[in-house]
Design a protein around this motif. Structure first.
Motif, PDB file in Angstrom:
ATOM      1  N   GLY A   1       0.810  -1.211   0.000  1.00  0.00           N
ATOM      2  CA  GLY A   1       0.000   0.000   0.000  1.00  0.00           C
ATOM      3  C   GLY A   1       0.844   1.261   0.000  1.00  0.00           C
ATOM      4  N   PHE A   2       2.003   1.206  -0.660  1.00  0.00           N
ATOM      5  CA  PHE A   2       2.891   2.378  -0.716  1.00  0.00           C
ATOM      6  C   PHE A   2       2.872   2.908  -2.139  1.00  0.00           C
ATOM      7  CE2 PHE A   2       7.002   4.498  -1.198  1.00  0.00           C
ATOM      8  CZ  PHE A   2       7.097   5.222  -0.021  1.00  0.00           C
ATOM      9  N   ASP A   3       2.444   4.174  -2.292  1.00  0.00           N
ATOM     10  CA  ASP A   3       2.368   4.793  -3.617  1.00  0.00           C
ATOM     11  C   ASP A   3       3.640   5.618  -3.825  1.00  0.00           C
ATOM     12  OD1 ASP A   3       2.026   6.517  -5.711  1.00  0.00           O
ATOM     13  OD2 ASP A   3      -0.107   6.865  -5.308  1.00  0.00           O
ATOM     14  N   PRO A   4       4.569   5.143  -4.679  1.00  0.00           N
ATOM     15  CA  PRO A   4       5.852   5.850  -4.797  1.00  0.00           C
ATOM     16  C   PRO A   4       5.719   7.258  -5.361  1.00  0.00           C
ATOM     17  CG  PRO A   4       5.703   4.047  -6.395  1.00  0.00           C
ATOM     18  CD  PRO A   4       4.490   3.954  -5.535  1.00  0.00           C
ATOM     19  N   ILE A   5       4.598   7.559  -6.019  1.00  0.00           N
ATOM     20  CA  ILE A   5       4.439   8.909  -6.579  1.00  0.00           C
ATOM     21  C   ILE A   5       4.049   9.902  -5.482  1.00  0.00           C
ATOM     22  CG2 ILE A   5       3.100  10.326  -8.189  1.00  0.00           C
ATOM     23  CD1 ILE A   5       2.920   7.809  -9.981  1.00  0.00           C
ATOM     24  N   PHE A   6       3.042   9.575  -4.699  1.00  0.00           N
ATOM     25  CA  PHE A   6       2.561  10.522  -3.687  1.00  0.00           C
ATOM     26  C   PHE A   6       3.246  10.338  -2.333  1.00  0.00           C
ATOM     27  CE2 PHE A   6      -0.964  10.417  -6.704  1.00  0.00           C
ATOM     28  CZ  PHE A   6      -1.091  11.775  -6.954  1.00  0.00           C
ATOM     29  N   ASP A   7       3.499   9.078  -1.954  1.00  0.00           N
ATOM     30  CA  ASP A   7       3.935   8.827  -0.572  1.00  0.00           C
ATOM     31  C   ASP A   7       5.378   9.246  -0.304  1.00  0.00           C
ATOM     32  OD1 ASP A   7       1.460   7.919   0.128  1.00  0.00           O
ATOM     33  OD2 ASP A   7       1.928   5.801  -0.181  1.00  0.00           O
ATOM     34  N   THR A   8       6.168   9.486  -1.350  1.00  0.00           N
ATOM     35  CA  THR A   8       7.564   9.870  -1.116  1.00  0.00           C
ATOM     36  C   THR A   8       7.738  11.380  -0.864  1.00  0.00           C
ATOM     37  OG1 THR A   8       7.780   9.805  -3.504  1.00  0.00           O
ATOM     38  CG2 THR A   8       8.751   7.980  -2.317  1.00  0.00           C
TER      39      THR A   8
END
Ligand SMILES: NC(=O)c1ccc[n+]([C@@H]2O[C@H](COP(=O)([O-])OP(=O)(O)OC[C@H]3O[C@@H](n4cnc5c(N)ncnc54)[C@H](OP(=O)(O)O)[C@@H]3O)[C@@H](O)[C@H]2O)c1
Length: 316
Positions: A246-253
């Motif tokens: 459930g980790f979105d590399p676009i938003f969560d970073t």
């Protein structure tokens, strides 16, 4: 020789102190008389049966320091040479350092020149190599605000010593799940302490660099506390979760960078660079606790207890 053998997975009581044959050298391998070894969280996972590739019975121990006792490489590894070794499947595919002697492939035995005592040296190889590799990945600068998530761990406190060695006045904050360890963390050199409660940092503060030792269980929360262009280095998995879900590399970073470090990536020149760094900044290593080989189970109990703090070593 005396050794600690695990015959089946389970609690610390499965670390059995017993007599086993001393290994004999074979081509490409040399025998080390073990003078000390650090105890690592990954060995707790292996003892618990969480390393699927490890078959029991096995002598655990992913690192050791000592002297060459019998060699197959007179030139680079003469008898009596002071050496360190980490990883490369020791204590996993073949027997490791929890013993009076360990037989290792020559390619993973590193000669060292150091004035450190055996107890101090035993605390260095795996823990400081990991902390040092992560330190380089995080590209630490004097004006960085740094968070060590997992500040009471051996690797977390080693990282603190490396950072403060080079930048004595830097702001570096440590976390723990228990504020009862706050005084010890401040005494160790952290500027401040943040409570890590059920995977949520109890603060609004943000940081330039986050050294993540709890791992995939908390990394998403760590990115909520990173400044733009900051770096999160995920080196640990104390939270017991191996992979990101459930980790979105676009938003969560949050416009920052994610990196990691693996100590299995051992390189003789980086090992030498580490010992030169320790010498150059005159770091005080001083492991938190020292146990005898027969009491290795007690060392595991301590690391798993709620009082756990810093690096634990065993001197056979
Ligand atoms: N990437 C690599 O190559 C590499 C190399 C070496 C180590 N590591 C990893 O680095 C981490 C630290 O290793 P270590 O040997 O230094 O550990 P350690 O000293 O055994 O860490 C002990 C600390 O872990 C914390 N802890 C224990 N269980 C936890 C949980 N379920 N959730 C959150 N925190 C927990 C406790 O802190 P509080 O009670 O104070 O919260 C305790 O003080 C481990 O995950 C290890 O596997 C990775």
């Amino acid at each position: 020789m005396k050794a600690i053998v695990v015959y089946e997975a389970g609690g610390p009581e499965k670390l059995i102190y017993t007599e086993v044959p001393t290994p004999k050298v074979k081509p490409g391998w040399s025998l080390i008389k073990v003078k000390g070894f650090g105890v690592n969280h990954s060995e707790i996972f292996t003892r618990q049966g969480l390393s699927p590739s490890v078959k029991f019975p096995r002598i655990l121990g992913i690192e050791a320091v000592g002297e060459i006792a019998a060699t197959t490489d007179e030139q680079h590894l003469p008898v009596g040479q002071k050496v360190v070794s980490i990883m490369g499947e020791m204590g996993r595919e073949f027997d490791g350092g929890y013993a009076e002697y360990v037989l290792l492939p020559n390619k993973q035995i590193f000669p060292v020149t150091t004035q450190l005592s055996w107890a101090d040296l035993a605390a260095v190889p795996e823990t400081y190599y990991t902390a040092f590799g992560s330190y380089l990945r995080l590209k630490i600068k004097a004006d960085d605000k740094i968070l060590v998530r997992g500040g009471t761990s051996g690797v977390g406190l080693a990282f603190l010593k490396l950072v403060k060695g080079q930048f004595p006045d830097i702001k570096i904050v440590g976390t723990s799940r228990s504020l009862s360890k706050k005084d010890s963390l401040l005494a160790a050199g952290f500027t401040d302490v943040i409570l890590d409660q059920e995977g949520q940092l109890q603060t609004e503060k943000k940081f330039d660099k986050i050294f993540e030792l709890i791992g995939p269980a908390t990394i998403k929360n760590s990115f909520q506390h990173i400044l733009p262009e900051g770096i999160v280095c995920n080196t640990g998995l104390l939270g017991g979760q191996w992979y990101l879900e459930g980790f979105d590399p676009i938003f969560d970073t949050n416009n920052a960078y994610l990196t990691g470090f693996h100590s299995g990536d051992v390189d003789a020149s980086r090992m030498q660079q580490l010992f030169a760094f320790i010498d150059n900044y005159q770091l005080t290593i001083a492991p938190e606790k020292i146990f005898s080989l027969k009491d290795t189970a007690k060392a595991h109990e301590y690391l798993e207890s709620s009082q756990s703090f810093g690096k634990v070593v065993v001197l056979p």
